[in-house]
Design a protein around this motif. Structure first.
Motif, PDB file in Angstrom:
ATOM      1  N   PRO A 186       0.730  -1.214   0.162  1.00  0.00           N
ATOM      2  CA  PRO A 186       0.430   0.471  -0.342  1.00  0.00           C
ATOM      3  C   PRO A 186       1.191   1.192   0.223  1.00  0.00           C
ATOM      4  N   GLU A 187       0.472   2.027   0.430  1.00  0.00           N
ATOM      5  CA  GLU A 187       0.984   4.060   0.321  1.00  0.00           C
ATOM      6  C   GLU A 187       1.736   3.195   1.632  1.00  0.00           C
ATOM      7  N   ILE A 188       2.726   3.635   1.744  1.00  0.00           N
ATOM      8  CA  ILE A 188       4.045   3.862   2.743  1.00  0.00           C
ATOM      9  C   ILE A 188       4.407   5.273   3.043  1.00  0.00           C
ATOM     10  N   SER A 189       4.225   5.645   4.031  1.00  0.00           N
ATOM     11  CA  SER A 189       4.862   7.203   4.577  1.00  0.00           C
ATOM     12  C   SER A 189       5.469   6.863   5.568  1.00  0.00           C
ATOM     13  N   PHE A 190       6.619   7.408   5.338  1.00  0.00           N
ATOM     14  CA  PHE A 190       7.674   7.492   6.422  1.00  0.00           C
ATOM     15  C   PHE A 190       7.984   9.055   7.079  1.00  0.00           C
ATOM     16  N   ILE A 191       7.681   9.285   8.260  1.00  0.00           N
ATOM     17  CA  ILE A 191       8.420  10.682   9.198  1.00  0.00           C
ATOM     18  C   ILE A 191       9.372  10.436   9.662  1.00  0.00           C
ATOM     19  N   SER A 192      10.175  10.859   9.478  1.00  0.00           N
ATOM     20  CA  SER A 192      11.741  11.162   9.186  1.00  0.00           C
ATOM     21  C   SER A 192      12.284  11.980  10.732  1.00  0.00           C
ATOM     22  N   GLN A 193      11.862  13.210  11.106  1.00  0.00           N
ATOM     23  CA  GLN A 193      12.215  13.822  12.402  1.00  0.00           C
ATOM     24  C   GLN A 193      11.022  15.207  12.274  1.00  0.00           C
ATOM     25  N   TYR A 194      10.782  15.373  13.304  1.00  0.00           N
ATOM     26  CA  TYR A 194      10.190  16.714  13.891  1.00  0.00           C
ATOM     27  C   TYR A 194      10.766  17.465  15.037  1.00  0.00           C
ATOM     28  N   TYR A 195      11.823  17.567  14.892  1.00  0.00           N
ATOM     29  CA  TYR A 195      12.499  18.350  16.081  1.00  0.00           C
ATOM     30  C   TYR A 195      12.551  19.840  16.362  1.00  0.00           C
ATOM     31  N   ASP A 196      11.521  19.853  15.243  1.00  0.00           N
ATOM     32  CA  ASP A 196      11.581  21.359  15.554  1.00  0.00           C
ATOM     33  C   ASP A 196       9.580  21.581  14.644  1.00  0.00           C
ATOM     34  N   ASN A 197       8.713  20.719  15.034  1.00  0.00           N
ATOM     35  CA  ASN A 197       7.693  20.370  15.307  1.00  0.00           C
ATOM     36  C   ASN A 197       6.761  21.579  16.433  1.00  0.00           C
ATOM     37  N   GLU A 198       6.533  22.209  16.165  1.00  0.00           N
ATOM     38  CA  GLU A 198       5.657  23.641  17.389  1.00  0.00           C
ATOM     39  C   GLU A 198       5.145  22.441  18.198  1.00  0.00           C
ATOM     40  N   ASP A 199       3.888  21.129  17.922  1.00  0.00           N
ATOM     41  CA  ASP A 199       3.596  20.258  18.900  1.00  0.00           C
ATOM     42  C   ASP A 199       4.461  20.143  19.967  1.00  0.00           C
ATOM     43  N   PHE A 200       6.173  19.184  19.466  1.00  0.00           N
ATOM     44  CA  PHE A 200       6.332  18.981  19.952  1.00  0.00           C
ATOM     45  C   PHE A 200       7.718  19.402  20.615  1.00  0.00           C
ATOM     46  N   LEU A 201       7.856  20.292  20.500  1.00  0.00           N
ATOM     47  CA  LEU A 201       8.195  21.462  21.167  1.00  0.00           C
ATOM     48  C   LEU A 201       7.063  21.802  22.165  1.00  0.00           C
ATOM     49  N   GLU A 202       6.282  22.690  22.106  1.00  0.00           N
ATOM     50  CA  GLU A 202       5.358  23.338  23.294  1.00  0.00           C
ATOM     51  C   GLU A 202       4.841  21.722  23.965  1.00  0.00           C
ATOM     52  N   ALA A 203       5.179  20.734  24.154  1.00  0.00           N
ATOM     53  CA  ALA A 203       4.721  18.976  24.497  1.00  0.00           C
ATOM     54  C   ALA A 203       5.957  19.178  25.710  1.00  0.00           C
ATOM     55  N   PHE A 204       7.327  19.876  25.304  1.00  0.00           N
ATOM     56  CA  PHE A 204       8.996  19.559  25.645  1.00  0.00           C
ATOM     57  C   PHE A 204       8.577  20.573  26.860  1.00  0.00           C
ATOM     58  N   VAL A 205       8.400  21.957  26.770  1.00  0.00           N
ATOM     59  CA  VAL A 205       7.792  23.638  27.434  1.00  0.00           C
ATOM     60  C   VAL A 205       6.844  22.953  28.664  1.00  0.00           C
ATOM     61  N   GLU A 206       5.572  22.546  27.999  1.00  0.00           N
ATOM     62  CA  GLU A 206       5.190  21.983  29.557  1.00  0.00           C
ATOM     63  C   GLU A 206       5.804  21.271  30.821  1.00  0.00           C
ATOM     64  N   LYS A 207       6.396  20.389  29.938  1.00  0.00           N
ATOM     65  CA  LYS A 207       7.373  19.456  31.229  1.00  0.00           C
ATOM     66  C   LYS A 207       7.984  20.199  31.804  1.00  0.00           C
ATOM     67  N   GLY A 208       9.239  21.160  31.123  1.00  0.00           N
ATOM     68  CA  GLY A 208       9.905  22.017  31.590  1.00  0.00           C
ATOM     69  C   GLY A 208       9.304  23.203  32.087  1.00  0.00           C
ATOM     70  N   LYS A 209       7.988  23.693  32.209  1.00  0.00           N
ATOM     71  CA  LYS A 209       7.503  24.572  32.972  1.00  0.00           C
ATOM     72  C   LYS A 209       7.541  24.340  34.784  1.00  0.00           C
ATOM     73  N   LYS A 210       7.822  23.066  35.008  1.00  0.00           N
ATOM     74  CA  LYS A 210       6.690  22.138  36.300  1.00  0.00           C
ATOM     75  C   LYS A 210       8.402  22.821  37.215  1.00  0.00           C
ATOM     76  N   TYR A 211       8.674  22.920  36.654  1.00  0.00           N
ATOM     77  CA  TYR A 211      10.554  23.058  36.846  1.00  0.00           C
ATOM     78  C   TYR A 211      10.731  24.268  37.113  1.00  0.00           C
ATOM     79  N   ASN A 212      11.144  25.772  37.556  1.00  0.00           N
ATOM     80  CA  ASN A 212      11.606  26.886  37.347  1.00  0.00           C
ATOM     81  C   ASN A 212      12.858  26.727  37.311  1.00  0.00           C
ATOM     82  N   HIS A 213      13.159  27.542  36.358  1.00  0.00           N
ATOM     83  CA  HIS A 213      14.928  26.501  35.905  1.00  0.00           C
ATOM     84  C   HIS A 213      15.613  28.199  36.427  1.00  0.00           C
ATOM     85  N   GLU A 214      14.988  28.723  37.127  1.00  0.00           N
ATOM     86  CA  GLU A 214      15.429  30.359  37.908  1.00  0.00           C
ATOM     87  C   GLU A 214      15.724  29.450  39.191  1.00  0.00           C
TER      88      GLU A 214
END
Length: 346
Positions: free
Chosen positions: A154-182
């Motif tokens: 069938p039609e095959i679609s490969f996703i190679s990377q998403y390091y700059d994907n806005e949803d991915f980044l926001e997901a990690f930002v949410e995790k990071g906000k649990k800790y105040n880097h200051e």
């Protein structure tokens, strides 16, 4: 007629249990992959099967025993949770499966199951945000080897990377906000290491070190693991308002004596402690599920190094695991490749 789409999530893998025998079997399959240890076949077989695995398996088994929970391997548990939650999000027009590149559930078994379901399209999503030949490349190659033997492809679609994907980044930002880097003296963004020769192979001419991969993404280096790791860090630091002088990019989990990407994470941890810093916050944006490299290597081993040299606390920012924003990220990645969404647009 059903046009249901198959979705295959692929993660790295884990031993079936933390016994020495199962760990030995896992390491053997993993390290014999020519994309992982990319040296001549005979030398790889000798090093892996007669030196690395026999000596490493008993030690690794003890570490996996520390990692194991009542739910088993955290990497497998969280990957399965992501599969289940993604299925709920995508609904009845999709069928989501999970496979591990090494060990179980195996790609061979899962793809054979998917072949029998006669999907109109299969979307393959490695759970590695930054492309590397030894992770995403290996998963894609193995999928192609298996699927190429099917009578009907069938039609095959490969996703190679998403390091700059806005949803991915926001997901990690949410995790990071649990800790105040200051509240921390320094922040380390730790990525899984690679031998330098592997990133050099991305380029037709010259070396990775000839490029400015620490500071920019170009058409030439967009699949360079080092460049995308630094890019992920810049995006996250900007969104979390972490000043450049307060964070360091580092690479962990090296193997052997060949040069690997630097700086080495354990050296950075030691250096920060020797500078008098007492609290270190650590992100691991190459891992989407907590595993041995995050829970044990960062959470335990780096804590010991930090304390040994005068530091007090290494705080790991948890991986995305089964967080809602991570499931939304996967959903959006799949739908962008989906025939169903494209049909609705037209």
């Amino acid at each position: 007629m059903s046009n249901k789409i198959g979705v295959l999530l692929v993660n790295l893998g884990t031993p079936d249990d933390p016994s020495t025998g199962k760990v030995r079997s896992y390491l053997s399959q993993f390290l014999n992959d020519p994309r992982v240890i990319d040296i001549p076949w005979l030398l790889r077989k000798f090093l892996v099967n007669f030196i690395i695995v026999p000596f490493r398996a008993p030690k690794s088994a003890k570490i996996y025993q520390k990692l194991w929970t009542k739910d088993g391997s955290p990497l497998l548990f969280y990957s399965q949770k992501a599969q289940q939650l993604l299925q709920e999000k995508l609904g009845e027009n999709y069928h989501v499966e999970l496979a591990m590149r090494y060990k179980n559930p195996s790609m061979e078994t899962v793809l054979e199951k998917m072949r029998k379901m006669n999907f109109s399209q299969i979307i393959i999503v490695p759970m590695f945000p930054q492309y590397a030949s030894s992770t995403t490349g290996s998963a894609h190659q193995r999928a192609m080897e298996i699927i190429s033997k099917w009578y009907v492809i069938p039609e095959i679609s490969f996703i190679s990377q998403y390091y700059d994907n806005e949803d991915f980044l926001e997901a990690f930002v949410e995790k990071g906000k649990k800790y105040n880097h200051e509240d921390f003296d320094h922040v380390m963004f730790s990525f899984h290491g690679l031998p330098e020769r592997q990133v050099d192979k991305v380029y037709e001419e010259g070396l990775c070190s000839d490029r400015d991969c620490e500071n920019e993404i170009t058409d030439e280096n967009k699949f360079c693991y080092k460049a995308t790791c630094y890019a992920t860090t810049r995006y996250l630091a900007s969104r979390l308002n972490i000043p450049e002088e307060k964070y360091t990019v580092a690479f962990q989990s090296r193997l052997g004596k060949d040069p690997w990407l630097e700086p080495y994470a354990d050296f950075v941890v030691e250096e920060q402690a020797k500078k008098g810093n007492k609290k270190l916050l650590v992100f691991s944006p190459a891992f989407t599920a907590d595993c041995l490299e995050t829970i044990i290597e960062i959470g335990d081993e780096y804590q010991e190094i930090f304390e040994e040299h005068g530091g007090e606390k290494v705080q790991l920012v948890e991986s995305l695991n089964d967080s809602p924003l991570w499931i939304d990220t996967l959903k959006n990645l799949v739908e962008e490749r989906s025939q169903i969404k494209n049909a609705l647009k037209n």
